[in-house]
Write an enzyme that holds these catalytic residues in place. Sequence first.
Site, PDB file in Angstrom:
ATOM      1  N   ASP A 163       0.827  -1.209   0.000  1.00  0.00           N
ATOM      2  CA  ASP A 163       0.000   0.000   0.000  1.00  0.00           C
ATOM      3  C   ASP A 163       0.866   1.265   0.000  1.00  0.00           C
ATOM      4  O   ASP A 163       2.048   1.239   0.343  1.00  0.00           O
ATOM      5  CB  ASP A 163      -0.892  -0.011   1.245  1.00  0.00           C
ATOM      6  CG  ASP A 163      -2.140   0.843   1.098  1.00  0.00           C
ATOM      7  OD1 ASP A 163      -2.245   1.590   0.108  1.00  0.00           O
ATOM      8  OD2 ASP A 163      -3.011   0.755   1.982  1.00  0.00           O
ATOM      9  N   GLU A 200     -14.003   1.726   0.693  1.00  0.00           N
ATOM     10  CA  GLU A 200     -13.323   2.241   1.889  1.00  0.00           C
ATOM     11  C   GLU A 200     -13.533   3.744   2.045  1.00  0.00           C
ATOM     12  O   GLU A 200     -13.529   4.263   3.166  1.00  0.00           O
ATOM     13  CB  GLU A 200     -11.832   1.915   1.835  1.00  0.00           C
ATOM     14  CG  GLU A 200     -11.049   2.674   0.770  1.00  0.00           C
ATOM     15  CD  GLU A 200      -9.543   2.415   0.868  1.00  0.00           C
ATOM     16  OE1 GLU A 200      -9.162   1.346   1.360  1.00  0.00           O
ATOM     17  OE2 GLU A 200      -8.768   3.290   0.455  1.00  0.00           O
TER      18      GLU A 200
END
Length: 665
Positions: free
Chosen positions: A414, A469
């Site tokens: 990420d 998200e």
Amino acid sequence: MKQKLLVILLLFVSLYAFPQKNFSLKSPDAKIEIKIEVGQKITYTVIHQGDVMINPSTIALELEDGSYFGVDANVIKEKRTQINQVIASPFYKKDHIKDNCNELILSFKEGFDLVFRAYDEGAAYRFVSTRKRDFVVKDEIAEFHLGETSQAYVPYVKTNIASKTDPVFNSFENIYVHTPINQWQGDRLAFLPLLVEAVNNKKIVITEADLEDYPGMFIENQDKDTILKGHFARYPKRVEQGGHNMLQGVVKERENYMAKCDAKTLFPWRVISISSDDKQLLDSDLVYKLASPNRIGDVSWVKLGKVAWDWWNSWNLYGVDFKTGVNNATYKYYIDFASKQGIEYVILDEGWAVNLKADLFKVIPEIDLPELIAYAKERNVDLILWAGYHAFNKDIENICKHYAEMGIKGFKVDFMDRDDQPMVKFHYDAAKIAAKYKLLLNFHGSYKPTGLQRTYPNVINFEGVHGLETMKWSQDTIDQVTYDVTVPYIRMLAGPMDYTQGAMRNAIKKNYRPVFTEAMSQGTRCRQLAQYIIFEAPLTMLCDNPANYEREEECVEFITAIPTVWDETIALEGKVGEHVTIARRKDEVWYVGAMTNWDERSIELDLSFLGTDSYQAEIFKDGINADKVARDYKRQIIDVPTDRKLSVSLVSGGGCAVKIFKKKK
């Protein structure tokens, strides 16, 4: 008079030295034509059934030594080839792809080739260096000259993330702004893919493929005219550790060039997908076709499936006798849930490694990884670890070796948030090393896919999407429902999306609000179920917490049975920004998913692809009160009508999910 004669003479010399050469390439079905003109500059034009999709547009590479690929260029050879092959695609929306196109290779005296391909579904071109020495690319000219009335769905780089000093530093996730091309928002950049509405209701999607060791392309239109231009990150000169929890590589200074290139560099494909019917975009394979073939060989060890995911639901279990959070007791609960439901993986997202250290060998005391791995293995569940980019990139080889030997099966990497040349190279390097240790990779915080998943099939997901998200913090001005019926035609055309669906808290339009620790979705429960069919992701998250799922056993059983890769895909119906319906088959079972925007809609599913056998359908559809209570749904099992027509009503922000199977004799 002498001056006039001199101008005429110079013009004559110029025309004589660089005679215009015209070339044409047509798709196998002859509906698409690429016209190339070579003179003092090189331009290409793309035509679809007489309609100009791309007007004459200039392409070139400017090298640091002052030379060019594409200016005053001289063709010395022309080669034409027809490609007609079948590509195996084991982790995709279909198990094989027919790759059929016509190819034109123009070789130039200046040390480069220009390759064009015409497919029935679009056009592509790429530069190829044939030089004998390495070189540096200072800039690239990539123009897309559109029509006067063209409008586009533009994913702008988020200005609150990108800075004026480094505007290409961004998360590659934003909703689309539907706007006329000539009303582009100032000097803002947009990332790819980008959809343009062309003449006669046709659509084109601009993206790129086979992006390797070269910066990704952004789009700009500072002149606010009808010509979109490529914009590319400069090569990083100075990078410092920083950003989110000290896990990012923050570029503090850049060079005045783009890329350092080997003598025989293959540059990325510039891709233009064309559709006369919106639903054709839902089943485009151009990016996959244009990517480099599998480099890891045997892929039998690659295990796909679903993931019980912790971060979106903030580890919010309830009805338990322990304090939930990033600790072994919580993850054992997730593992038990996954084992019971037949879910293949549990992910340990951010928090398992010591914060602010960017060191993946430092595990917090609340986590005993060997114990968790053994506990999961006993229950036929595997574990994936989250990793920040800087921590992972510091020592990829030893990190992969260490955790593979422990029994970890992959990493979710990420916060890359860049696609300059070194960052693109990182994606390939990481994929290669991870494959060596039989590890999966999910690139979150990354740019859109460009075919890496074909080249390294252990790379199974990419973010680069405004996923669920964002509902943890997005205000109600964000229209996720419209985005959901837009993104399948644009971003999903490039490849799989780590969207992370599965919310059990669902809200109608006026009831939605951002709640970080107990997040909700916009739209209905059945919309969430449909997304498991519509959105492509070989590794698919169940974003909500096990305690919520255990109260919704019927939905969970349906979700966990849905495959994540497919043998066949058929786009049934759709219109960009309004609605989408897709059918997918795995073995002998079909699934159909449909979603609408905020408009109520009645749809008729055309199931004529089923053939003559008798079928039954398990249907999850919006309940009669789903327009008031978004979680309301109705499940029923019916015989599929012999006329193969099935009518379904979708409420505002609604959806439906259907499983179709042969009737038992």
